[in-house]
Design a protein around this motif. Structure first.
Motif, PDB file in Angstrom:
ATOM      1  N   GLN A  54      34.281 -21.455 -37.804  1.00 54.31           N
ATOM      2  CA  GLN A  54      34.921 -20.646 -36.490  1.00 54.31           C
ATOM      3  C   GLN A  54      34.057 -20.457 -35.277  1.00 54.31           C
ATOM      4  OE1 GLN A  54      37.962 -19.815 -36.756  1.00 54.31           O
ATOM      5  NE2 GLN A  54      38.027 -18.738 -34.620  1.00 54.31           N
ATOM      6  N   LEU A  55      32.694 -20.340 -35.414  1.00 54.69           N
ATOM      7  CA  LEU A  55      31.830 -20.209 -34.517  1.00 54.69           C
ATOM      8  C   LEU A  55      31.783 -21.884 -33.769  1.00 54.69           C
ATOM      9  CD1 LEU A  55      28.798 -18.380 -35.851  1.00 54.69           C
ATOM     10  CD2 LEU A  55      30.450 -17.707 -34.187  1.00 54.69           C
ATOM     11  N   GLY A  56      31.645 -22.958 -34.586  1.00 53.46           N
ATOM     12  CA  GLY A  56      31.826 -24.234 -34.026  1.00 53.46           C
ATOM     13  C   GLY A  56      33.025 -24.397 -33.100  1.00 53.46           C
ATOM     14  N   LYS A  57      34.332 -23.691 -33.214  1.00 48.86           N
ATOM     15  CA  LYS A  57      34.977 -23.971 -32.262  1.00 48.86           C
ATOM     16  C   LYS A  57      35.096 -22.926 -31.234  1.00 48.86           C
ATOM     17  CE  LYS A  57      38.435 -24.802 -36.069  1.00 48.86           C
ATOM     18  NZ  LYS A  57      39.757 -24.023 -37.155  1.00 48.86           N
ATOM     19  N   GLN A  58      34.297 -21.618 -31.113  1.00 49.62           N
ATOM     20  CA  GLN A  58      34.287 -20.750 -30.261  1.00 49.62           C
ATOM     21  C   GLN A  58      33.120 -21.233 -29.376  1.00 49.62           C
ATOM     22  OE1 GLN A  58      33.416 -17.035 -32.055  1.00 49.62           O
ATOM     23  NE2 GLN A  58      35.419 -16.823 -32.862  1.00 49.62           N
ATOM     24  N   VAL A  59      31.963 -22.247 -29.578  1.00 47.95           N
ATOM     25  CA  VAL A  59      30.901 -22.231 -28.734  1.00 47.95           C
ATOM     26  C   VAL A  59      31.303 -22.991 -27.560  1.00 47.95           C
ATOM     27  CG1 VAL A  59      28.798 -23.599 -28.708  1.00 47.95           C
ATOM     28  CG2 VAL A  59      29.370 -21.826 -30.540  1.00 47.95           C
ATOM     29  N   PRO A  60      31.984 -24.299 -27.775  1.00 42.67           N
ATOM     30  CA  PRO A  60      32.631 -25.064 -26.616  1.00 42.67           C
ATOM     31  C   PRO A  60      33.171 -24.314 -25.406  1.00 42.67           C
ATOM     32  CG  PRO A  60      33.040 -25.893 -28.545  1.00 42.67           C
ATOM     33  CD  PRO A  60      32.523 -24.697 -28.874  1.00 42.67           C
ATOM     34  N   ARG A  61      33.870 -23.201 -25.749  1.00 40.83           N
ATOM     35  CA  ARG A  61      34.910 -22.359 -24.969  1.00 40.83           C
ATOM     36  C   ARG A  61      33.998 -21.197 -24.248  1.00 40.83           C
ATOM     37  NH1 ARG A  61      38.769 -22.935 -29.062  1.00 40.83           N
ATOM     38  NH2 ARG A  61      38.472 -20.617 -29.711  1.00 40.83           N
ATOM     39  N   ALA A  62      32.884 -20.861 -24.871  1.00 44.53           N
ATOM     40  CA  ALA A  62      32.285 -19.763 -24.337  1.00 44.53           C
ATOM     41  C   ALA A  62      31.237 -20.048 -23.147  1.00 44.53           C
ATOM     42  CB  ALA A  62      31.394 -19.093 -25.450  1.00 44.53           C
ATOM     43  N   THR A  63      30.680 -18.971 -22.363  1.00 43.21           N
ATOM     44  CA  THR A  63      29.837 -19.061 -21.263  1.00 43.21           C
ATOM     45  C   THR A  63      28.945 -18.171 -21.327  1.00 43.21           C
ATOM     46  OG1 THR A  63      31.527 -18.089 -19.680  1.00 43.21           O
ATOM     47  CG2 THR A  63      31.566 -20.486 -19.635  1.00 43.21           C
ATOM     48  N   GLY A  64      27.936 -18.182 -20.311  1.00 41.00           N
ATOM     49  CA  GLY A  64      26.977 -17.142 -20.287  1.00 41.00           C
ATOM     50  C   GLY A  64      26.472 -16.356 -21.426  1.00 41.00           C
ATOM     51  N   ALA A  65      26.148 -15.079 -21.254  1.00 40.52           N
ATOM     52  CA  ALA A  65      25.777 -14.229 -22.359  1.00 40.52           C
ATOM     53  C   ALA A  65      26.409 -14.610 -23.855  1.00 40.52           C
ATOM     54  CB  ALA A  65      25.756 -12.975 -21.886  1.00 40.52           C
ATOM     55  N   GLU A  66      27.756 -14.652 -23.581  1.00 36.79           N
ATOM     56  CA  GLU A  66      28.395 -14.678 -24.754  1.00 36.79           C
ATOM     57  C   GLU A  66      28.081 -15.967 -25.638  1.00 36.79           C
ATOM     58  OE1 GLU A  66      33.068 -15.186 -26.294  1.00 36.79           O
ATOM     59  OE2 GLU A  66      32.785 -15.345 -24.248  1.00 36.79           O
ATOM     60  N   LYS A  67      28.074 -17.079 -25.022  1.00 39.02           N
ATOM     61  CA  LYS A  67      27.580 -18.378 -25.528  1.00 39.02           C
ATOM     62  C   LYS A  67      26.422 -18.241 -26.176  1.00 39.02           C
ATOM     63  CE  LYS A  67      27.656 -23.331 -24.833  1.00 39.02           C
ATOM     64  NZ  LYS A  67      28.306 -24.569 -23.837  1.00 39.02           N
ATOM     65  N   GLU A  68      25.291 -17.479 -25.349  1.00 42.08           N
ATOM     66  CA  GLU A  68      23.954 -17.514 -25.983  1.00 42.08           C
ATOM     67  C   GLU A  68      24.007 -16.932 -27.363  1.00 42.08           C
ATOM     68  OE1 GLU A  68      21.201 -15.889 -23.181  1.00 42.08           O
ATOM     69  OE2 GLU A  68      21.560 -17.498 -21.608  1.00 42.08           O
ATOM     70  N   ALA A  69      24.795 -15.762 -27.421  1.00 41.63           N
ATOM     71  CA  ALA A  69      24.919 -14.838 -28.624  1.00 41.63           C
ATOM     72  C   ALA A  69      25.545 -15.862 -29.640  1.00 41.63           C
ATOM     73  CB  ALA A  69      25.741 -13.686 -28.247  1.00 41.63           C
ATOM     74  N   LEU A  70      26.415 -16.504 -29.297  1.00 42.96           N
ATOM     75  CA  LEU A  70      27.171 -17.483 -30.422  1.00 42.96           C
ATOM     76  C   LEU A  70      26.128 -18.531 -30.761  1.00 42.96           C
ATOM     77  CD1 LEU A  70      30.567 -18.023 -28.934  1.00 42.96           C
ATOM     78  CD2 LEU A  70      30.187 -16.615 -30.798  1.00 42.96           C
ATOM     79  N   LEU A  71      25.274 -19.023 -30.041  1.00 43.03           N
ATOM     80  CA  LEU A  71      24.560 -19.943 -30.377  1.00 43.03           C
ATOM     81  C   LEU A  71      23.316 -19.275 -31.301  1.00 43.03           C
ATOM     82  CD1 LEU A  71      24.066 -21.975 -27.150  1.00 43.03           C
ATOM     83  CD2 LEU A  71      25.163 -22.793 -29.199  1.00 43.03           C
ATOM     84  N   ALA A  72      22.798 -18.305 -30.743  1.00 47.40           N
ATOM     85  CA  ALA A  72      21.832 -17.407 -31.714  1.00 47.40           C
ATOM     86  C   ALA A  72      22.420 -17.030 -33.221  1.00 47.40           C
ATOM     87  CB  ALA A  72      21.300 -16.197 -31.001  1.00 47.40           C
ATOM     88  N   ARG A  73      23.786 -16.893 -33.246  1.00 50.00           N
ATOM     89  CA  ARG A  73      24.220 -16.570 -34.448  1.00 50.00           C
ATOM     90  C   ARG A  73      24.504 -18.036 -35.400  1.00 50.00           C
ATOM     91  NH1 ARG A  73      24.442 -14.450 -39.078  1.00 50.00           N
ATOM     92  NH2 ARG A  73      26.528 -14.338 -40.118  1.00 50.00           N
ATOM     93  N   THR A  74      24.904 -18.770 -34.550  1.00 46.75           N
ATOM     94  CA  THR A  74      24.972 -20.194 -35.175  1.00 46.75           C
ATOM     95  C   THR A  74      23.518 -20.585 -35.797  1.00 46.75           C
ATOM     96  OG1 THR A  74      26.741 -20.659 -33.715  1.00 46.75           O
ATOM     97  CG2 THR A  74      25.635 -22.814 -34.948  1.00 46.75           C
ATOM     98  N   LYS A  75      22.755 -20.549 -35.146  1.00 49.07           N
ATOM     99  CA  LYS A  75      21.177 -20.787 -35.541  1.00 49.07           C
ATOM    100  C   LYS A  75      20.842 -20.144 -36.780  1.00 49.07           C
ATOM    101  CE  LYS A  75      16.368 -21.490 -34.256  1.00 49.07           C
ATOM    102  NZ  LYS A  75      15.490 -21.520 -33.103  1.00 49.07           N
TER     103      LYS A  75
END
Length: 421
Positions: A54-75
């Protein structure tokens, strides 16, 4: 290996089977725990994998702080997934180990109890009236057929030579067994005497009977104690066409350490480290296994009738079954020198226990793969020489050859002593 569906649906059946065998019921509880632990581990892993996707689908559409949070959670999640996957692997290994510790479910109707609690189903034939019977070793020495002294000299105790008519008698007996097997449509087979550990484990010979097995450590191979092992493993990881049972008759040399038999049957060739045998092996659908078991028993009895020895059939008690067998019938031949019956054949219904371990399947009417059933039964073995010699002996030490065996011994109807009695 036990069917986990049975474990989940009716664990009391497994507990009752363990009680009948005289084995621990706690093994059932251990298996229940291992099964639950594996399912919990799988659910946790699958939940994390779903979140990861699910995160893999959300990351490409996210920007800014939201994207950073998603990337951190992905890691962070990547490490959790690896840990959860390792936990699944560990739980699956623990589940398999727990499954391997549990014996097959005893068939309804098998006698409860231990070694002495068998039920005699029938006695066949008339015991010969011999005033002072010689035993098979004395007869074998008179005939120049058995030499245990040189066997011990060359190889140690419980080894022997079959010479002259002794060698011909064994070869004739086993050839007659193969001929009968072919008559009934079994495929004759000469099988490997060395097998890999997975073949031995798959047939259930590395549990309670591990001490009986010879192992070649340098090669990580085992010497077989019966051709049941290579015949069972022959179709491992295969899907068979079981419109009709698939049957084999395997001829092999067999090797057993006889680790627990110190002081028992030390005279002659009743309990030895090496012998030859023709073993029947059958793959069938589980619903056919009960009738197939009786069919194998009937073929064993037909062979015993051909060698004209008195025998009885016993239904072996649950506590005396091997771990793979759900039911076992033994044929025991009369041995005059001992005044008792001794086992010469056995046939076991192993239901789906071995095939589940070895991944042997067939397709049902809907085309869905299902676990096959396996059965085995001895058709002739070296030990048969014992009752043949003793029951057909004559006062002068000669031995009458059963009529069915005569063509396999060059037409001989009597084996004559070569030494003075």
């Amino acid at each position: 290996m036990i069917d986990l569906r049975l474990l989940r649906d009716d664990p009391d059946v497994l507990r009752a089977s363990q009680r009948a065998r005289g084995e621990s019921e706690s093994a059932v509880d251990d298996l229940i725990g291992a099964d639950e632990s594996r399912r919990t581990a799988v659910q946790h892993f699958e939940g994390l994998r779903a979140e990861q996707k699910q995160l893999g689908k959300q990351v490409p559409r996210a920007t800014g702080a939201e994207k950073e949070a998603l990337l951190a959670r992905t890691k962070e999640l990547s490490g959790e997934v690896k840990t959860a996957e390792a936990a699944v692997t560990e739980a699956e290994a623990a589940l398999r180990a727990a499954q391997l510790r549990l014996s097959n479910v005893v068939e309804d109707g098998a006698p409860a109890g231990g070694e002495d609690d068998y039920v005699v189903l029938r006695e066949v034939g008339t015991k010969p009236d011999i005033a002072e019977p010689r035993d098979h070793l004395e007869l074998g020495e008179l005939l120049g057929a058995i030499d245990v002294e040189r066997g011990a000299k060359v190889s140690g105790s419980r080894f022997y030579y079959l010479t002259g008519v002794g060698a011909l008698l064994q070869l004739g007996l086993l050839q007659m067994a193969i001929a009968q097997a072919v008559e009934y449509g079994l495929t004759p087979s000469i099988v490997p005497a060395l097998v890999k550990p997975e073949a031995m484990e798959g047939t259930g010979f590395l549990g309670a009977h591990a001490s009986e097995v010879y192992r070649l450590e340098a090669d990580d191979l085992y010497l077989v104690g019966t051709s049941e092992v290579p015949l069972a493993a022959y179709h491992s990881n295969e899907i068979l066409d079981l419109g009709e049972p698939v049957r084999y008759a395997g001829w092999s040399s067999c090797f057993r350490r006889e680790a627990g038999s110190y002081g028992r049957d030390v005279r002659g060739i009743i309990r030895v480290h090496q012998f030859d045998k023709v073993e029947m092996f059958s793959y069938c659908r589980p619903e056919q296994a009960h009738d197939e078991h009786l069919r194998l028993l009937a073929w064993e009895e037909e062979m015993l009738a051909k060698v004209e020895v008195p025998y009885r059939v016993i239904d072996t008690a649950a506590g005396d079954l091997g771990s793979s067998a759900a039911r076992k019938y033994d044929c025991e031949a009369w041995v005059p020198s001992q005044g008792r019956y001794r086992e010469v054949t056995s046939t076991s219904n192993c239901t789906t226990f071995q095939a589940r371990r070895l991944n042997i399947r067939y397709r049902d009417e809907a085309g869905k793969p299902q676990i096959a059933a396996t059965l085995n039964g001895t058709l002739a073995t070296t030990r048969w020489i014992v009752p043949i010699l003793e029951n057909h002996q004559r006062p002068d030490g000669s031995v009458t050859v059963p009529k069915a065996l005569q063509p396999y011994l060059g037409g001989r109807d009597v084996l004559e002593p070569v030494k003075r009695s």
